[in-house]
Design an enzyme around this catalytic site. Structure first.
Site, PDB file in Angstrom:
ATOM      1  N   ASP A 212     -16.288   4.113   5.735  1.00 35.22           N
ATOM      2  CA  ASP A 212     -15.057   4.498   6.474  1.00 35.22           C
ATOM      3  C   ASP A 212     -13.974   4.997   5.391  1.00 35.22           C
ATOM      4  O   ASP A 212     -12.781   5.263   5.494  1.00 35.22           O
ATOM      5  CB  ASP A 212     -14.338   3.669   7.564  1.00 35.22           C
ATOM      6  CG  ASP A 212     -13.854   2.260   6.812  1.00 35.22           C
ATOM      7  OD1 ASP A 212     -14.133   2.300   5.468  1.00 35.22           O
ATOM      8  OD2 ASP A 212     -13.700   1.059   7.603  1.00 35.22           O
TER       9      ASP A 212
ATOM     10  N   SER B 167     -11.317  -7.906   4.139  1.00 33.37           N
ATOM     11  CA  SER B 167     -12.354  -7.302   4.902  1.00 33.37           C
ATOM     12  C   SER B 167     -13.704  -7.026   4.431  1.00 33.37           C
ATOM     13  O   SER B 167     -14.634  -6.965   5.181  1.00 33.37           O
ATOM     14  CB  SER B 167     -11.770  -5.921   5.375  1.00 33.37           C
ATOM     15  OG  SER B 167     -11.612  -5.070   4.201  1.00 33.37           O
TER      16      SER B 167
ATOM     17  N   HIS C 208     -14.321   0.742   3.222  1.00 34.96           N
ATOM     18  CA  HIS C 208     -15.573  -0.359   3.155  1.00 34.96           C
ATOM     19  C   HIS C 208     -16.907   0.254   3.146  1.00 34.96           C
ATOM     20  O   HIS C 208     -17.103   1.631   3.162  1.00 34.96           O
ATOM     21  CB  HIS C 208     -15.495  -1.070   4.817  1.00 34.96           C
ATOM     22  CG  HIS C 208     -14.186  -1.607   4.818  1.00 34.96           C
ATOM     23  ND1 HIS C 208     -13.089  -0.866   5.742  1.00 34.96           N
ATOM     24  CD2 HIS C 208     -13.408  -2.641   4.543  1.00 34.96           C
ATOM     25  CE1 HIS C 208     -12.105  -1.675   5.780  1.00 34.96           C
ATOM     26  NE2 HIS C 208     -12.047  -2.426   5.119  1.00 34.96           N
TER      27      HIS C 208
END
Length: 374
Positions: free
Chosen positions: A339, A50, A342
């Site tokens: 978050d 990610s 990230h």
């Protein structure tokens, strides 16, 4: 290493208006862009999780990340776990090339500047599980064999046979291996498992090399123990926290992983003829921003902008960013974490700037080295 023409990198300032990112005197601002000249079309193939997924997860599962993801730059969810752009986006901008299209994008994809195989949640192990690193490399090898053949049949927006050798292969993976291992293993067991993660990265580079790849850009993993998610979920004692409030065991494991990854890159430089392998110390880049957050104009370095629960970490595993009940900081707030796992666009801009400085790279070559080789 092949012969390189001199490729200049010049500072561009800024990526976006200064008051959105930093409210500091000029000397303390992070330079936000480096424009790198290329003598040929830059082509990048990216592998990872990610940290560099530009939409592969959304394309593969048909699910986009919910608002407020993407609010800062794209003004809508854009397949990225951030409020805006990722490091890989800024690195592409520095070469004046478009953002990488996910390999799994089936709706009008444009692969003329490469493809992104990174998928959120990916790890090096276990193998043969979508979308582990070996699966991503297998996808690339299929792309490698099919793209030139399709171009001969008149297809466009692909990569020609001769361009794969000149392309850059970027790898940023390992965070999920460590994070997942700490869920069920002791610290010593996690450390014992690290060589198996490194071996998978070795196999990936070897397989790409054998298919003609010669230019590799390898990121180490960041300070896992500084993520608000880990701090919120991990019951800690004062002795487990460093001077900046990060978890020693998790960061020590990340540093052990990075030391072994660095050794791997050194070994491969001597084994892979005519290959350039650049090792980038992302850990130091990220930890520096967290440890010196106030100097860079950031606030609450260990607190998520988007989450639930409020200070000190604003992270709730049951109410993630985008779920009903989440709270989110004001746009323009100087948060490092988006978050809890990230990073914000503002952070990613700073990370990219430091990458482009070459101060954290071994060997110290410009990011555009691959598109200036003769």
């Amino acid at each position: 290493m092949g012969v390189m023409k001199e490729g200049r990198c010049s500072l561009l300032f800024p990526f976006f208006t200064l008051h959105v990112i930093f409210c500091l005197p000029l000397p303390l601002l992070i330079p936000l862009s480096v424009q790198c000249q290329c003598t040929k079309n830059p082509i990048i193939f990216n592998f990872g999780d990610s940290n560099s997924d530009t939409g592969g997860y959304a394309d593969g599962l048909g699910l986009n990340f919910a608002p407020p993801n993407g609010r800062t730059y794209f003004h809508r969810p854009a397949g990225r776990l951030s409020d805006g752009r990722l490091m890989i986006d800024f690195l592409c901008e520095s070469l004046n090339t478009g953002y990488l299209t996910p390999y799994l994008n089936s709706l009008g994809p444009n692969f003329t500047n490469g493809a992104n195989f990174a998928i959120s949640g990916s790890a090096t192990l276990p193998r043969y599980v979508p979308f582990s690193l070996d699966i991503q490399v297998s996808q690339f090898l299929r792309f490698r064999s099919r793209s030139p053949a399709l171009m001969l049949n008149g297809y466009k927006d692909l990569v020609g046979d001769g361009d794969f050798q000149n392309a850059l292969y970027t790898i940023d993976i390992g965070q999920n291996d460590l994070a997942g291992s700490f869920d069920y293993l002791t610290y010593s067991q996690v450390i014992d498992k690290i060589p198996s993660f490194i071996t998978e990265i070795k196999y990936a580079i070897w397989n790409i090399y054998q298919s003609g790849g010669r230019n590799f850009w390898v990121h180490n993993t960041g300070p896992l123990g500084c993520l608000p998610q880990k701090l919120a979920l991990h019951g800690q004692t004062a002795s487990e926290l460093d001077e900046h409030g990060c978890l020693h065991p998790l960061n020590n494991a990340a540093e052990t992983f990075n030391a072994q990854l660095r050794v791997l890159c050194e070994q491969l430089r001597s084994q892979l003829i005519n290959a350039t392998i650049v090792y980038v110390d992302i850990y130091s880049i990220k930890y520096d921003l967290i440890a010196n957050a106030l100097n860079y104009g950031f606030q609450s370095p260990l607190m998520a902008c988007c989450g639930n629960g409020g200070p000190p970490y604003n992270y709730n595993a049951n109410i993630n960013c985008g779920r009903t009940g989440h709270t989110v900081c004001n746009e323009g707030s100087q948060f490092i974490s988006w978050d809890g796992v990230h990073y914000t666009e503002a952070s990613n801009a700073g990370f990219a700037s430091k990458i482009l400085s070459t101060n954290y790279s071994t060997p110290q070559v410009n990011f555009n080295f691959f598109c200036n080789k003769i």
